[in-house]
Write a protein that holds these residues in place. Structure first.
Motif, PDB file in Angstrom:
ATOM      1  N   LYS A1188       0.821  -1.214   0.000  1.00  0.00           N
ATOM      2  CA  LYS A1188       0.000   0.000   0.000  1.00  0.00           C
ATOM      3  C   LYS A1188       0.859   1.271   0.000  1.00  0.00           C
ATOM      4  O   LYS A1188       0.445   2.313  -0.488  1.00  0.00           O
ATOM      5  N   TYR A1189       2.061   1.103   0.581  1.00  0.00           N
ATOM      6  CA  TYR A1189       2.936   2.275   0.609  1.00  0.00           C
ATOM      7  C   TYR A1189       3.353   2.694  -0.786  1.00  0.00           C
ATOM      8  O   TYR A1189       3.745   3.865  -1.008  1.00  0.00           O
ATOM      9  N   LEU A1190       3.294   1.803  -1.728  1.00  0.00           N
ATOM     10  CA  LEU A1190       3.634   2.151  -3.104  1.00  0.00           C
ATOM     11  C   LEU A1190       2.500   2.896  -3.794  1.00  0.00           C
ATOM     12  O   LEU A1190       2.681   3.434  -4.891  1.00  0.00           O
ATOM     13  N   GLU A1191       1.358   2.916  -3.184  1.00  0.00           N
ATOM     14  CA  GLU A1191       0.190   3.536  -3.797  1.00  0.00           C
ATOM     15  C   GLU A1191      -0.221   4.842  -3.111  1.00  0.00           C
ATOM     16  O   GLU A1191      -1.169   5.489  -3.542  1.00  0.00           O
ATOM     17  N   ASP A1192       0.472   5.195  -2.004  1.00  0.00           N
ATOM     18  CA  ASP A1192       0.019   6.356  -1.236  1.00  0.00           C
ATOM     19  C   ASP A1192       0.561   7.684  -1.772  1.00  0.00           C
ATOM     20  O   ASP A1192       0.219   8.763  -1.274  1.00  0.00           O
ATOM     21  N   GLY A1193       1.461   7.642  -2.781  1.00  0.00           N
ATOM     22  CA  GLY A1193       1.975   8.861  -3.375  1.00  0.00           C
ATOM     23  C   GLY A1193       3.021   9.579  -2.553  1.00  0.00           C
ATOM     24  O   GLY A1193       3.486  10.652  -2.943  1.00  0.00           O
ATOM     25  N   GLU A1194       3.393   8.998  -1.402  1.00  0.00           N
ATOM     26  CA  GLU A1194       4.413   9.604  -0.565  1.00  0.00           C
ATOM     27  C   GLU A1194       5.704   8.841  -0.722  1.00  0.00           C
ATOM     28  O   GLU A1194       5.713   7.611  -0.787  1.00  0.00           O
ATOM     29  N   CYS A1195       6.787   9.560  -0.737  1.00  0.00           N
ATOM     30  CA  CYS A1195       8.095   8.929  -0.957  1.00  0.00           C
ATOM     31  C   CYS A1195       8.639   8.375   0.338  1.00  0.00           C
ATOM     32  O   CYS A1195       8.755   9.082   1.349  1.00  0.00           O
ATOM     33  N   ILE A1196       8.959   7.093   0.334  1.00  0.00           N
ATOM     34  CA  ILE A1196       9.698   6.460   1.415  1.00  0.00           C
ATOM     35  C   ILE A1196      11.125   6.365   0.922  1.00  0.00           C
ATOM     36  O   ILE A1196      11.465   5.470   0.122  1.00  0.00           O
ATOM     37  N   ASP A1197      11.945   7.284   1.375  1.00  0.00           N
ATOM     38  CA  ASP A1197      13.297   7.404   0.841  1.00  0.00           C
ATOM     39  C   ASP A1197      14.207   6.392   1.518  1.00  0.00           C
ATOM     40  O   ASP A1197      15.109   6.737   2.285  1.00  0.00           O
ATOM     41  N   ALA A1198      13.966   5.150   1.244  1.00  0.00           N
ATOM     42  CA  ALA A1198      14.779   4.061   1.807  1.00  0.00           C
ATOM     43  C   ALA A1198      14.554   2.822   0.972  1.00  0.00           C
ATOM     44  O   ALA A1198      13.516   2.660   0.331  1.00  0.00           O
ATOM     45  N   TYR A1199      15.608   1.997   0.971  1.00  0.00           N
ATOM     46  CA  TYR A1199      15.436   0.690   0.336  1.00  0.00           C
ATOM     47  C   TYR A1199      14.468  -0.121   1.192  1.00  0.00           C
ATOM     48  O   TYR A1199      14.442   0.029   2.416  1.00  0.00           O
ATOM     49  N   PRO A1200      13.614  -0.971   0.598  1.00  0.00           N
ATOM     50  CA  PRO A1200      13.548  -1.297  -0.839  1.00  0.00           C
ATOM     51  C   PRO A1200      12.564  -0.444  -1.619  1.00  0.00           C
ATOM     52  O   PRO A1200      12.456  -0.594  -2.837  1.00  0.00           O
ATOM     53  N   TYR A1201      11.793   0.438  -0.949  1.00  0.00           N
ATOM     54  CA  TYR A1201      10.786   1.215  -1.677  1.00  0.00           C
ATOM     55  C   TYR A1201      11.457   2.135  -2.708  1.00  0.00           C
ATOM     56  O   TYR A1201      11.071   2.123  -3.897  1.00  0.00           O
ATOM     57  N   ASN A1202      12.447   2.929  -2.262  1.00  0.00           N
ATOM     58  CA  ASN A1202      13.103   3.867  -3.172  1.00  0.00           C
ATOM     59  C   ASN A1202      14.254   3.143  -3.863  1.00  0.00           C
ATOM     60  O   ASN A1202      15.440   3.373  -3.590  1.00  0.00           O
TER      61      ASN A1202
END
Length: 1260
Positions: A1188-1202
């Motif tokens: 869901k964090y990939l769909e919230d439009g907010e940047c998670i500036d950390a691996y593995p999201y970024n």
């Protein structure tokens, strides 16, 4: 008369019912003619005396001739007196015939002329045949017409109504007869013997064969008897049934006819018939004749219900009560009758009392609550038999009715003309009342006995006994008739057979007889209704369980079960095996003796207990309880039940812990409640499970070492391999004495027990030994091979210990051997002999305490032996080390020169000495003595193959206050770790790691980073008490035991094990970073200090890593059980060895950290705090904890999201940019790199490539 329409088996016609009626009518008509014969008897006698002659023929036979005068006299005599007739019960079938007598006209022919038709009918209806015997003359026969003697006619007469009439003599015409005697119609044959033979009337044929003579026919008066053979001339009795009994019946019938006559000077009292004994041959008057007497062998079945032989005539029952009637109470017969009565009443009362008494506290009369069908049929038969045989009630009533005051009872009792009510009551009523009373009593008792018996054999036995009581009066009568009680009583029984009761009026007799029959029938009907109704009443209440509830009031509601199982000889159990059910009415008594606790209210669900417990296999686990001895040992073997471990308060493993053994007699109940998913039954089948104790603090096996079983109820630990290797006799109370070494792969472990006895007890003066354990993957346990034992008491054999790579060869030192001279020996395991054998010679010639330290390379072909107290080069106790290689001829050859200390009391190798395991080309040892611990150092030598000698490698490395487990060396000897102050309470323990550094061909030891310390260092923390390094030198194991718990002065719960991982990318200055511990949910981890509060152990005395670091060996001491131990673990189950980060405590802290490096496979996705990663359809290579964090439009500036794989947080984050000065660093916000604060403690910012955020995240 109409010809008979029925015939017997031989074709002889039988008299039909209409013929009988005609016969009786004819007789009535003939009675008028008989009246005319009064006064002509003398003429008849004269005719008999003058007109009877005997002629002798050529054949030697005689004949009998009756003159016309005799015929006329007989015809005139037929007018004597009126006759009476009545019907009586039939006698048994008896037919009598006579041999043919030639040349004489039949009596029918002789009498046909002088008699009228009515007279002829009367005569034909009169079945009378008289036999008169004259002195020294043949027999003379006169009788009725031949037609009455047709074959089977007599049988028909006796089977149908019999005819009774009065024969009168000397009566006056027109007056009633003064005295009468009745007789039953009977037929018998003349038994003739020709003159000249002294024997007369020997009826042998009657007694021997009882069959008809083939030449037999009817005999008539006037027939000749002279021309036949003796066989045809002999008369025969033809008995259709049993010979003796039928003869007795016939004798009874014939003996009924008696009268007073005088023939040929014979006495008027002469009996008309001869008397037969049991054999039919006894002559009572000693005249050679065969006699038949009325008292001989009376048929008991004849006339039992009234013994009436005619309408106005009653014969008395042949029993002692009739003797009382005949002779009175004051006679011997009366005494016999009274004795019989009291005997019957007494016995009957006893039986009745016993039956009534047996019903007290039970059902009425102790009536059984259930009866088998066979017994019910027997009861019914016995009731019918009782109704038919218990006739004393009926005969007594009928006798009183028939022998009323108007009967000739006075004539019977010898009181003619003295009739009175009193005498009638005394002689008639009272005896019959006594008979009635005993009959009632016996009938009552018989009924009770019948209904209370539930066994067919007992039923027949009891009923037979009552029959004996009932027949006692008849038995005594028979005994009296045989003369057992004297001649007087015998004569009285004979008199009883001669009397009958006759009523004077035919109409009155018919009325009395009819009334008596009606009363008897009525009483019989009432008795039948009472017996059958009572039996039905009992049957009904048995079926509804009334008697069961009465007999077992505390067992109500169990009738159906009891009906099925009571009395079957087996204990059904369940609700029946209770005190209220009288333990199944006794069926369970033997069972309860064998299994006294397998019953009770709590166990009423257990049924068929005896059957179930007799089975050899455990098929019904309901019986697997202690009370039933676990189904008699079939569920839980008796060997387990009788084991000392059974119910000893400790939960033992194996079959004893299963439900079939009641969870070790409930010792394992708490364990099963805490770990309900533990498959105890399944694990009990595994070999070795019975050696396990669940919850004793010792891990005996890994059988139960699973989360489901709580890791053997917390005895085992997460990741443990095999059981605890328990070491007994290794503690003196203030110190632990054992050494541990392992093979390279960790499959074998050697334990040096240098102060333990053979029985594994602590002993300072016993032989030392080395025990070798090998892991058996089949049983998942450590198996101890044969030990290697020293040969001198107190030699400390095993203090020095080392092994090769596979553990098949060891070198052992005994530093106190031969008065502290010491010795070292090499041993090789011989698999064929399963024993250890020495390789080469002893090493014992170069100084004191030889063997205090020994070492072997991986090949096992090079060893090093030290003597720490050796003196050389004029230096005292400087110590010495020698290295040897094994030659081809199995001799040890020294390699290079001995290495000796360069200073006094240097005592090299006193603490430790070790070869580099790879090839043994480098050797490390301590320099310095324990009395100068501050000056101890680690010295390394390297073998120079050019110089063929050992030369120092680098400078000595200070190692103040070392332990005996120093140093930990990599396989090639390029890296080692040492600890300081671990055994000193003044400072926190430290671990220093050195690596060989070569600069300009100069080799020197360089420390790698800062010293390692405990997470929370403090003085005396014992950090570094034991060290171990993998072969590649990248994984370091460090244990810590608090100084105050090491035995000086005491032992206590302490110990922690840490693992450090070397990575080039680790934080600068921290080349070996502590890896996180794995947290077992619900259980601890042996490596952490927190576990000591629960396991009560000292942990970490020794720590050894296998060559590749996959296994870790940890030794310690169990305070509860008082033994040392070695535990082996899979390293990956205790730690995350590849997870290196600056704050490992965050792994597994229950808080999910989604950035890397926390959320990585190497760190267990934050030690299990975060959910496992999920795949994203849009980004197949992207694995995140929460899509869901990939769909919230907010940047998670950390691996593995970024990351590129996740589309840089699905486009929410800016594309990463390079950072100046860090060519491999690409981040979305380069401005935070080097801004003076640690903004992102995760990747990619806090990484080696980004300089740990430009140094902002480096530790101070």
């Amino acid at each position: 008369m109409q010809q008979p329409t029925e015939s017997d088996d031989e074709g002889n016609p039988l008299l039909q019912d209409d013929e009988m009626r005609e016969l009786i009518g004819s007789l009535t008509a003939a009675l008028a003619d008989i009246q005319q014969l009064k006064g002509k008897v003398k003429s008849l006698e004269g005719a008999l005396s003058t007109n009877t002659s005997t002629s002798e023929s050529g054949t030697g036979t005689g004949s009998v001739t009756l003159t016309n005068k005799f015929q006329t006299a007989v015809a005139n005599t037929m007018n004597c007196a009126p006759a009476a007739y009545a019907a009586s019960p039939a006698a048994t079938d008896v037919t009598m015939t006579a041999s043919k007598m030639d040349d004489q006209p039949s009596i029918h022919d002789q009498l046909s002329s002088p008699l009228s038709a009515d007279s002829r009918g009367s005569l034909r209806s009169k079945p009378l045949s008289l036999m008169v015997e004259q002195e020294n003359k043949t027999s003379v026969t006169h009788g009725l017409p031949q037609s009455i003697f047709k074959p089977k006619v007599i049988e028909k007469v006796l089977t149908k109504p019999s005819i009774s009439f009065e024969f009168c003599a000397d009566e006056k015409e027109g007056e009633p007869p003064k005295s009468t005697k009745s007789f039953q119609s009977a037929a018998f044959n003349l038994m003739h013997k020709p003159s000249g033979n002294s024997e007369k009337f020997k009826p042998a044929s009657i007694l021997n064969d009882g069959k008809h003579s083939k030449s037999s026919r009817n005999i008539s008066i006037g027939d000749s008897i002279g021309d036949e053979s003796s066989s045809t001339r002999s008369s025969k009795w033809n008995i259709l049934k049993d010979q003796n009994s039928s003869f007795r019946k016939a004798a009874r019938v014939v003996s009924a006819f008696k009268r007073k006559v005088s023939f040929g000077g014979k006495s008027n009292e002469e009996e008309f018939l001869p008397n037969f004994n049991e054999e039919g041959r006894k002559d009572n008057d000693s005249d050679g004749d065969v006699d038949i007497s009325s008292h001989s062998f009376t048929d008991r079945s004849f006339g039992r219900l009234g013994v009436l032989s005619g309408g106005d005539e009653t014969s008395l029952e042949e029993d002692v009560y009739s003797l009382i009637i005949l002779c009175g109470f004051h006679s011997k017969s009366g005494a016999l009758g009274l004795a019989s009565f009291f005997f019957q009443i007494l016995l009957g009362s006893f039986v009745a009392y016993d039956q009534i008494k047996s019903g007290k506290g039970s059902s009425t009369f102790d009536i059984p609550f259930r009866v088998p069908i066979v017994v019910r049929l027997g009861q019914f038969c016995c009731i019918i038999l009782a109704l038919c045989t218990q006739s004393d009630i009926l005969t007594s009533v009928r006798s009183i009715v028939v022998m009323g005051s108007d009967s000739n009872w006075d004539f019977i009792v010898g009181m003619e003309g003295q009739k009175s009510r009193r005498s009638w009551f005394t002689r008639i009523v009272l005896p019959n009342s006594m008979k009635f009373c005993q009959g009632i009593l016996v009938a009552f008792v018989s009924f009770i006995v019948v209904i209370q018996t539930d066994n067919i054999i007992e039923l027949l036995q009891n009923f037979s006994a009552l029959m004996v009581i009932s027949e006692m009066d008849n038995i005594l009568f028979q005994m009296a008739s045989f003369g057992y009680f004297g001649e007087e009583l015998r004569a009285d029984t004979h008199r009883l057979g001669e009397v009958s009761v006759v009523n004077l009026s035919m109409s009155f007799a018919a009325h009395k007889t009819s009334s008596g029959l009606k009363i008897v029938r009525f009483i019989f009907l009432i008795m039948t209704l009472i017996f059958l109704g009572g039996w039905g009443y009992v049957l009904y209440f048995q079926q509804i369980g009334h008697y069961f509830d009465t007999k077992f009031p505390l067992c109500k509601g169990n009738y159906k079960l009891a009906k099925k199982h009571f009395g079957d000889g087996k204990c059904f159990g369940g609700p029946l095996n209770t005190l209220g059910c009288k333990f199944e009415d006794g069926d369970c008594i033997s069972f309860n003796f064998a299994y006294p606790d397998c019953k009770g209210e709590a166990l009423t669900h257990l049924t068929n207990v005896q059957t179930e417990l007799s089975k050899s296999t455990c098929l019904n686990t309901d019986f697997a309880i202690l009370e039933c001895e676990f189904s008699a040992g079939s569920c839980c073997d008796y060997s387990l039940q009788r084991s000392p471990a059974f119910g000893d308060g400790i939960c033992n493993g194996g079959k004893i812990s299963t439900k079939l053994c009641a969870l070790d007699k409930e010792d394992c109940y708490a364990f099963s409640q805490e770990f309900p998913r533990c498959p105890l039954e399944e694990l009990a089948e595994i070999s070795g499970s019975s050696d396990v104790v669940l919850g004793n603090g010792i891990c005996e096996s890994t059988i139960y070492a699973s989360p489901e079983c709580g890791y053997e109820n917390r005895d085992c630990d997460v990741g443990q391999i095999g059981q605890d290797i328990v070491l007994n006799g290794v503690a003196s109370g203030t110190a632990l004495f054992f050494k541990m070494r392992i093979s390279a792969d960790g499959s074998k472990v050697m334990i040096g027990l240098f102060r333990s006895s053979e029985s594994f007890e602590y002993a300072d003066d016993d032989y030392g030994r080395v025990s070798v354990y090998e892991f058996d993957s089949t049983s998942n346990s450590w198996i101890r091979d044969t030990s290697i034992v020293g040969d001198q008491i107190g030699d400390r054999f095993g203090f020095g210990l080392s092994t090769n790579i596979d553990g098949e060869r060891v070198v052992v030192g005994a530093s106190r051997y031969n008065q502290n001279a010491g010795v070292a020996r090499v041993f090789q395991f011989d698999s064929s002999l399963q024993a250890w054998g020495q390789v080469g010679e002893d090493f014992s010639s170069f100084g004191a305490y030889t063997g205090i330290s020994v070492s072997m390379d991986e090949r096992g072909s090079r060893i090093a032996v030290s003597a720490s107290a050796a003196s050389s080069n004029d230096l005292l106790i400087n110590g010495m080390i020698k290295v040897y290689d094994l030659s081809s001829n199995n001799l040890w050859v020294q390699v290079g020169n001995a290495i000796a200390g360069t200073k006094i009391y240097e005592a090299i190798s006193f603490f430790h000495m070790q070869l580099s395991s790879a090839d043994g080309s480098r050797i490390f040892f301590n320099s310095g003595y324990e009395i100068y611990p501050d000056y101890v150092a680690i010295v390394a030598y390297e073998f120079d193959y050019v110089l063929n000698d050992w030369i120092m490698l680098g400078s000595p490395v200070p190692n103040p206050h070392p332990t005996r487990n120093n140093p930990a060396i990599s396989a090639d000897g390029s890296r080692f770790a040492i600890s300081s102050y671990a055994v000193n309470g003044s400072k926190p323990g430290e671990v220093h790691i050195y690596e060989l550094n070569v600069v300009d061909n100069v080799k020197e030891w360089k420390q790698m980073g800062n010293a390692l310390t405990a997470q929370f260092p403090k003085a005396g923390d014992g950090f570094g008490i034991s060290l171990s390094l993998t072969a590649d030198g990248t994984l370091l194991g460090v244990s810590a035991v608090a100084k105050e718990c090491t035995g000086s002065p005491q032992f206590c719960q302490s110990g922690v094990v840490n693992l450090y991982k070397y990575k080039p990318t680790n934080i600068p200055g921290v080349p070996f970073m502590r890896v996180p511990l794995k947290k077992a949910i619900g259980y601890g981890n042996i490596a952490q200090q927190e576990e000591r509060a629960t396991d009560n152990d000292l942990v970490g005395r020794d720590v050894l890593l296998s060559r590749d670091g996959s296994k870790i060996f940890i030794s310690g001491f169990d305070f509860v059980n008082g033994n040392g131990f070695v535990k082996v673990y899979n390293t990956d189950d205790l730690f995350y060895p590849e997870c290196t980060l600056s704050n490992p405590e965050k792994i597994g802290d229950t808080f999910c950290l989604v950035p890397e490096p926390f959320y990585t496979p190497e760190c267990g996705y934050d030690g299990g705090d975060c959910p496992l990663p999920k795949t994203i359809d849009k980004y197949p290579g992207c694995f995140v904890s929460n899509p869901k964090y990939l769909e919230d439009g907010e940047c998670i500036d950390a691996y593995p999201y970024n990351s590129e794989a996740c589309g840089y947080d699905n486009g929410a984050c800016p594309l990463p940019s390079p950072v100046e000065g860090y060519p491999n660093c690409f981040v979305s916000d380069p401005s935070v790199i080097g801004d003076g604060k640690c903004d992102f403690a995760w990747l990619p910012y806090n990484s080696f490539d980004c300089g740990f955020e430009g140094g902002d995240c480096l530790p101070n």
